[in-house]
Design an enzyme around this catalytic site. Structure first.
Site, PDB file in Angstrom:
ATOM      1  N   TYR A 154       0.844  -1.205   0.000  1.00 51.88           N
ATOM      2  CA  TYR A 154       0.000   0.000   0.000  1.00 51.88           C
ATOM      3  C   TYR A 154       0.868   1.239   0.000  1.00 51.88           C
ATOM      4  CZ  TYR A 154      -4.968  -0.479  -0.059  1.00 51.88           C
ATOM      5  OH  TYR A 154      -6.240  -0.655  -0.489  1.00 51.88           O
ATOM      6  N   GLU A 190      -0.512   4.859  -0.565  1.00 49.77           N
ATOM      7  CA  GLU A 190      -1.334   6.029  -0.914  1.00 49.77           C
ATOM      8  C   GLU A 190      -0.491   7.297  -0.839  1.00 49.77           C
ATOM      9  OE1 GLU A 190      -4.680   5.721   1.668  1.00 49.77           O
ATOM     10  OE2 GLU A 190      -5.666   4.243   0.400  1.00 49.77           O
ATOM     11  N   ASP A 207      -5.955  11.433 -26.195  1.00 51.19           N
ATOM     12  CA  ASP A 207      -5.842  10.049 -25.719  1.00 51.19           C
ATOM     13  C   ASP A 207      -5.079   9.312 -26.805  1.00 51.19           C
ATOM     14  OD1 ASP A 207      -6.174   7.382 -25.213  1.00 51.19           O
ATOM     15  OD2 ASP A 207      -8.312   7.520 -24.730  1.00 51.19           O
ATOM     16  N   THR A 256      -2.889   4.305 -22.453  1.00 47.08           N
ATOM     17  CA  THR A 256      -2.696   3.028 -21.779  1.00 47.08           C
ATOM     18  C   THR A 256      -1.268   2.575 -22.093  1.00 47.08           C
ATOM     19  OG1 THR A 256      -3.673   1.975 -23.705  1.00 47.08           O
ATOM     20  CG2 THR A 256      -5.096   2.251 -21.787  1.00 47.08           C
ATOM     21  N   LYS A 305      -0.718  -1.404 -25.334  1.00 48.44           N
ATOM     22  CA  LYS A 305      -1.054  -1.597 -26.761  1.00 48.44           C
ATOM     23  C   LYS A 305       0.248  -1.558 -27.551  1.00 48.44           C
ATOM     24  CE  LYS A 305      -5.766   0.108 -26.195  1.00 48.44           C
ATOM     25  NZ  LYS A 305      -5.990   0.933 -24.993  1.00 48.44           N
ATOM     26  N   ARG A 349      -0.622  -4.028 -18.434  1.00 46.74           N
ATOM     27  CA  ARG A 349      -1.757  -3.103 -18.475  1.00 46.74           C
ATOM     28  C   ARG A 349      -1.647  -2.016 -17.416  1.00 46.74           C
ATOM     29  NH1 ARG A 349      -7.373  -4.784 -20.646  1.00 46.74           N
ATOM     30  NH2 ARG A 349      -7.449  -2.617 -20.032  1.00 46.74           N
TER      31      ARG A 349
HETATM   32  N1  DSN Z   1     -10.737  -1.583 -25.740  1.00 48.12           N
HETATM   33  C1  DSN Z   1      -9.626  -0.888 -26.340  1.00 48.12           C
HETATM   34  C2  DSN Z   1      -9.530  -1.139 -27.784  1.00 48.12           C
HETATM   35  O1  DSN Z   1      -9.718  -2.277 -28.158  1.00 48.12           O
HETATM   36  O2  DSN Z   1      -9.218  -0.255 -28.554  1.00 48.12           O
HETATM   37  C3  DSN Z   1      -9.645   0.552 -26.041  1.00 48.12           C
HETATM   38  O3  DSN Z   1      -9.712   0.727 -24.671  1.00 48.12           O
END
Ligand code: DSN
Length: 423
Positions: A59, A61, A205, A231, A234, A240
């Site tokens: 933890y 915080e 984004d 994110t 990708k 993640r």
């Molecule tokens: N779900 C993701 C995608 O497949 O593009 C985006 O968050």
């Protein structure tokens, strides 16, 4: 003694063979199929070691140097490294690495700039935007006054003049750019000029294209935006999680919006894994990987077009493409099911001008990040295009799918995702 054996030491396969087996089966499924989900990838073992470490139970915080718990000297160093690496890779003034994933990062970003009820202008989900950009079914549409722009239904391209006109008319407090299913370069400088003229904040984004931004293969949104979110799993190919990058003047508000407004304690094992992943981004190998992702995507789009499958906007500048299946007379839902039966994993997706419904759109979205991580190149891309065409042209023919599945499993053996022994 067996009865007093320390549970901390019992191996997964002993304590929970059910989950152990399912994880192994999932690994096997990946090895034997080709993953063309544009938003997925395979994280490096080094990052998986970090996320599987004892940091999973910590933890912490607060932020480095200002925590609510003691015993965090190592954790502070890890989170500081992650933040510094993120700032360096993307040239940002400030980085927050605590938001658990993309949607939460976006909501925290909105809350750091806006009051409840403020107006947002963002890209429609149907046109390639994201749920968290304000789709009706998202909490974002309940918190803010959402107005949306789309793409030109004929060309599949963003119409910057129309976006500008909407921005000047609607006077949003925030413009959101960036997409989950847009195959072309996004002109962030143009968005920056529109936001300035309309007196709006600008948020990008960049989740899908962050890998290309990191290597300089896509123009960066960072100089033009108040906040940039992404994110990490990708094209960035980490585990993640998410990053929120922002200008100095928003740093304190962004940090407070993530903690304590949106979240409690951050997931430090994941932050350590993100720090490891960020280190990968500056290597020549990662730069070469991104070049290959792009070359593979371009070729996959042109091969499919050559085989009679129209690609929205006529091709791709990034890692993904939208295949229009309407002329083929097969909807994206059915296509994704029969492709999976043949060992090719994709998602159904709307295409510009789609005549179907959200559950049965007439498109599929394909991306090359995961297959490229296996070392697959142009020859394999051509073969994948031929398999896709064969399966989609013969939807009634189970024998074709069976044969293709075997051929793909054979190809998978030549391009293992991970060498044995990491799990
Ligand atoms: N779900 C993701 C995608 O497949 O593009 C985006 O968050």
């Amino acid at each position: 003694m067996e009865a007093t054996r320390n549970l901390l030491e019992v191996k997964l396969e002993e304590v929970d063979p059910e989950i152990d087996t399912l994880i192994r089966e999932e690994m096997q499924r990946n090895e034997e199929t080709i993953n063309l989900i544009a938003s997925e990838n395979y994280p490096p073992k080094s990052a998986m070691k970090a996320i599987g470490s004892m940091l999973s139970g910590i933890y912490s915080e607060g932020y480095p140097g200002e925590r609510y718990y003691r015993g965090l000297e190592n954790i502070d160093k890890i989170e500081s490294l992650a933040r510094e690496r993120a700032k360096a890779v993307f040239g940002a003034d400030h980085a927050n690495v605590q938001a658990h994933s993309g949607s939460g990062a976006n909501i925290a970003a909105y809350l750091s700039l806006l009051s409840i009820g403020d107006r947002i202008l963002s890209m429609n989900l149907d046109a390639g935007g994201h749920l968290s950009h304000g789709a009706k079914v998202s909490i974002v549409s309940k918190l803010f006054d959402i107005h949306q722009y789309g793409v030109n239904q004929e060309t599949g391209l963003m119409d910057y003049d129309q976006i500008r006109a909407l921005a000047l008319e609607l006077k949003p407090k925030l413009i959101v750019c960036g997409a989950s299913a847009y195959p072309r370069i996004i002109d962030f400088a143009r968005f920056g000029a529109i936001a300035k003229e309309a007196g709006a904040y600008l948020l990008a984004d960049m989740a899908h294209i962050a890998g290309m931004v990191a290597t300089g293969d896509h123009p960066s949104p960072v100089p033009h935006c108040d906040i940039v979110t992404t994110t990490t799993h990708k094209t960035l190919r980490m585990t993640r999680g998410s990053l929120i990058l922002c200008k100095k003047e928003h740093a304190a508000k962004v940090d407070r919006a993530v903690f304590p407004l949106m979240q409690g304690g951050p997931h430090q094992a994941n932050i350590a894994a993100i720090a490891v992943g960020l280190k990968h981004l500056t290597t020549p190998e990662y730069k070469a990987y991104i070049k290959q992702v792009l070359a593979n995507a371009k070729l996959l789009a042109s091969e499919l077009q050559g085989l009679g499958f129209p690609i929205a906007s006529g091709g791709t500048d990034n890692h993904l493409m939208l295949v229009d299946l309407y002329p083929q007379g097969i909807d994206g839902d059915t296509a994704s099911i029969i492709l999976e039966e043949a060992g090719i994993v994709v998602n159904k997706n709307r295409v510009p001008g789609d005549k179907g419904t959200p559950k049965k759109p007439y498109g599929i979205r394909l991306g090359t990040p995961a297959m490229t991580s296996r070392g697959m190149g142009l020859d394999e891309v051509k073969q994948v295009a031929r398999w896709i065409a064969e399966v989609l042209r013969n939807p009634q023919d189970e024998a074709v799918r069976k044969r293709v599945k075997t051929e793909i499993a054979d190809l998978g053996k030549r391009f293992p995702i991970y060498l044995p022994g990491y799990f």
